[in-house]
Design a protein around this motif. Structure first.
Motif, PDB file in Angstrom:
ATOM      1  N   MET A  20       0.850  -1.140  -0.008  1.00 48.04           N
ATOM      2  CA  MET A  20      -0.021  -0.264   0.143  1.00 48.04           C
ATOM      3  C   MET A  20       0.761   1.405  -0.021  1.00 48.04           C
ATOM      4  O   MET A  20       0.565   2.048  -0.642  1.00 48.04           O
ATOM      5  CB  MET A  20      -0.877  -0.173   1.067  1.00 48.04           C
ATOM      6  N   HIS A  21       1.855   1.320   0.825  1.00 52.86           N
ATOM      7  CA  HIS A  21       2.670   2.397   1.029  1.00 52.86           C
ATOM      8  C   HIS A  21       3.678   2.746  -0.023  1.00 52.86           C
ATOM      9  O   HIS A  21       3.867   3.790  -0.790  1.00 52.86           O
ATOM     10  CB  HIS A  21       3.460   2.406   2.126  1.00 52.86           C
ATOM     11  N   ASN A  22       4.228   1.577  -0.566  1.00 55.41           N
ATOM     12  CA  ASN A  22       5.219   1.683  -1.758  1.00 55.41           C
ATOM     13  C   ASN A  22       4.690   2.155  -2.773  1.00 55.41           C
ATOM     14  O   ASN A  22       5.055   2.844  -3.706  1.00 55.41           O
ATOM     15  CB  ASN A  22       6.096   0.428  -1.890  1.00 55.41           C
ATOM     16  N   ASP A  23       3.342   1.706  -3.040  1.00 54.41           N
ATOM     17  CA  ASP A  23       2.554   1.977  -4.497  1.00 54.41           C
ATOM     18  C   ASP A  23       2.219   3.508  -4.222  1.00 54.41           C
ATOM     19  O   ASP A  23       2.443   4.322  -5.184  1.00 54.41           O
ATOM     20  CB  ASP A  23       1.167   1.378  -4.443  1.00 54.41           C
ATOM     21  N   ALA A  24       1.793   4.003  -3.071  1.00 55.11           N
ATOM     22  CA  ALA A  24       1.699   5.424  -2.739  1.00 55.11           C
ATOM     23  C   ALA A  24       2.894   6.351  -2.937  1.00 55.11           C
ATOM     24  O   ALA A  24       2.840   7.624  -3.627  1.00 55.11           O
ATOM     25  CB  ALA A  24       1.326   5.707  -1.457  1.00 55.11           C
ATOM     26  N   PHE A  25       4.024   5.955  -2.593  1.00 55.89           N
ATOM     27  CA  PHE A  25       5.242   6.827  -2.709  1.00 55.89           C
ATOM     28  C   PHE A  25       5.551   6.905  -4.126  1.00 55.89           C
ATOM     29  O   PHE A  25       5.777   7.942  -4.700  1.00 55.89           O
ATOM     30  CB  PHE A  25       6.650   5.912  -2.144  1.00 55.89           C
ATOM     31  N   GLN A  26       5.447   6.000  -4.901  1.00 56.55           N
ATOM     32  CA  GLN A  26       5.559   5.732  -6.352  1.00 56.55           C
ATOM     33  C   GLN A  26       4.668   6.737  -7.060  1.00 56.55           C
ATOM     34  O   GLN A  26       4.883   7.288  -7.889  1.00 56.55           O
ATOM     35  CB  GLN A  26       5.528   4.353  -6.881  1.00 56.55           C
ATOM     36  N   GLU A  27       3.223   6.424  -6.569  1.00 58.34           N
ATOM     37  CA  GLU A  27       2.441   7.285  -7.521  1.00 58.34           C
ATOM     38  C   GLU A  27       2.384   8.749  -7.241  1.00 58.34           C
ATOM     39  O   GLU A  27       2.277   9.622  -7.899  1.00 58.34           O
ATOM     40  CB  GLU A  27       0.921   6.774  -6.944  1.00 58.34           C
ATOM     41  N   LYS A  28       2.841   9.263  -5.947  1.00 61.35           N
ATOM     42  CA  LYS A  28       3.246  10.769  -5.695  1.00 61.35           C
ATOM     43  C   LYS A  28       4.535  11.102  -5.901  1.00 61.35           C
ATOM     44  O   LYS A  28       4.981  12.257  -5.778  1.00 61.35           O
ATOM     45  CB  LYS A  28       3.052  11.061  -4.065  1.00 61.35           C
TER      46      LYS A  28
END
Length: 277
Positions: A20-28
Motif C-alpha cells: 500500500m505505502h510503496n505504491d503511494a510513494f511511487q504514485e506521488k
C-alpha cells in the motif's frame, strides 16, 4: 538514496502495508521505500535504537508492540497517550514521536461509508479491547457525545469510560443488556475478533432488535462480510467491513510522514486485490 520507512511487528510477513505505502510513494513521485521489519518482543528497545541509527523517517507499529514502544519514544501525542497505544511513529530531527491513527482512521472510514451524518447519533461499541479504546477515544475527541460499550466483562468497558479524557455520555453494558436495548443505537461498532476466519459462523451478540435504518461497522475484513453483518443487513440495516479503517489509518500515517494526502481509493483497491475481492 531512498528515504526509508517501515513497519515493525511479529508476525509481519502477512502485512499489506508495504504494498500500500510503496505504491503511494511511487504514485506521488516520492523517492522512498517502506520495509517490513520482524521484531521480537525482547528486541523492541534495540530495534527502536537501530531504526533511529538507520535514519528511518517514520514507521508503523503493529502487534505486539503498540503499547511496549511508548516509553521508548521521545514524545507521544496526547490522543495516543490516552489510548495507551502507538501505531505510527514520525521522525522530527532526531526525535521519534508516537501517534495513533487507528481510531481517527476508523472515523474517516465511518464518515465515508455511513449513509447519515454522525452528529447526535447514539453509538454502541461491542468489545472493550485495544481497538475499542482507540475508537471510543477518537470518537469522543471528534465530538461524538453518546457512546456506550458492551462486553462480556462490563468492568473493562467501565475502565475505558472512566479513563476517557474527552467529554461524552456513556454506559458500560453486559452483552445481554445490549441485546435488549439494541433499538436505541444508530451505529453499532463491532471491535472483537468474533466472526473472524476461521470461526466465521460466530457472532458476539444477537442483533435481532436493531433500530430501523441503523448502521453496523465491523472492523474485521477476513471474511469481508461477517455473520453479524450479514444478519444485520438482512434485518434492514446497512454495514461495512474493516478495510476502510485499515486504509485510512495508513493514509493518515502517510500524511503525517510526508505532509501529502495519498489516494485512499487507490490504497483500498490494492488491499481488496490482496484479499481476493
Amino acid at each position: 538514496m531512498k528515504t526509508l520507512y517501515g513497519v515493525i511487528g511479529n508476525p509481519i510477513g502477512h502485512s499489506m502495508s508495504p504494498l500500500m505505502h510503496n505504491d503511494a510513494f511511487q504514485e506521488k513521485g516520492i523517492d522512498s521505500h517502506y520495509q517490513p521489519f520482524l521484531v521480537k518482543s525482547e528486541d523492541i528497545e534495540k530495534a527502536v535504537k537501530a531504526l533511529k541509527v538507520l535514519g528511518v523517517q517514520g514507521f508503523n507499529v503493529t502487534i505486539p508492540h503498540k503499547r511496549a514502544i511508548m516509553p521508548l519514544l521521545d514524545e507521544v501525542d496526547p490522543l495516543a497517550e490516552a489510548i495507551g497505544a502507538v501505531n505510527t511513529v514520525v521522525r522530527k530531527g532526531d526525535r521519534f514521536i508516537g501517534f495513533n491513527t487507528d481510531g481517527m482512521g476508523f472515523i474517516r472510514s465511518l464518515e465515508e461509508s455511513c449513509p447519515f451524518p454522525l452528529d447526535n447519533k447514539a453509538v454502541l461499541i461491542i468489545g472493550a479491547g485495544g481497538a475499542a479504546r482507540a475508537i471510543f477515544y477518537s470518537m469522543a475527541a471528534s465530538g461524538i457525545k453518546n457512546i456506550d460499550i458492551c462486553n462480556r466483562t462490563p468492568e473493562k468497558g467501565e475502565d475505558i469510560i472512566k479513563d476517557c479524557p474527552f467529554p461524552c455520555t456513556s454506559a458500560s453494558l453486559s452483552l445481554q443488556q445490549a441485546e435488549q436495548s439494541m433499538e436505541l443505537y444508530d451505529i453499532i461498532v463491532q471491535t472483537t475478533s468474533v466472526g473472524m476466519h476461521p470461526e466465521t459462523n460466530a457472532m458476539p451478540l444477537n442483533v435481532t432488535r436493531i433500530k430501523e435504518g441503523a448502521f453496523i461497522s465491523d472492523i474485521i475484513y477476513n471474511p469481508l462480510e461477517t455473520k453479524i453483518m450479514k444478519t444485520f443487513c438482512a434485518l434492514g440495516g446497512k454495514g461495512d467491513n474493516g478495510i476502510g479503517m485499515f486504509v485510512h489509518q495508513g493514509a493518515l500515517a502517510f500524511e503525517l510522514w510526508t505532509g501529502i494526502i495519498p489516494d485512499s481509493d487507490r490504497m483500498r483497491n490494492i488491499v481488496q486485490q490482496q484479499l481476493g475481492g
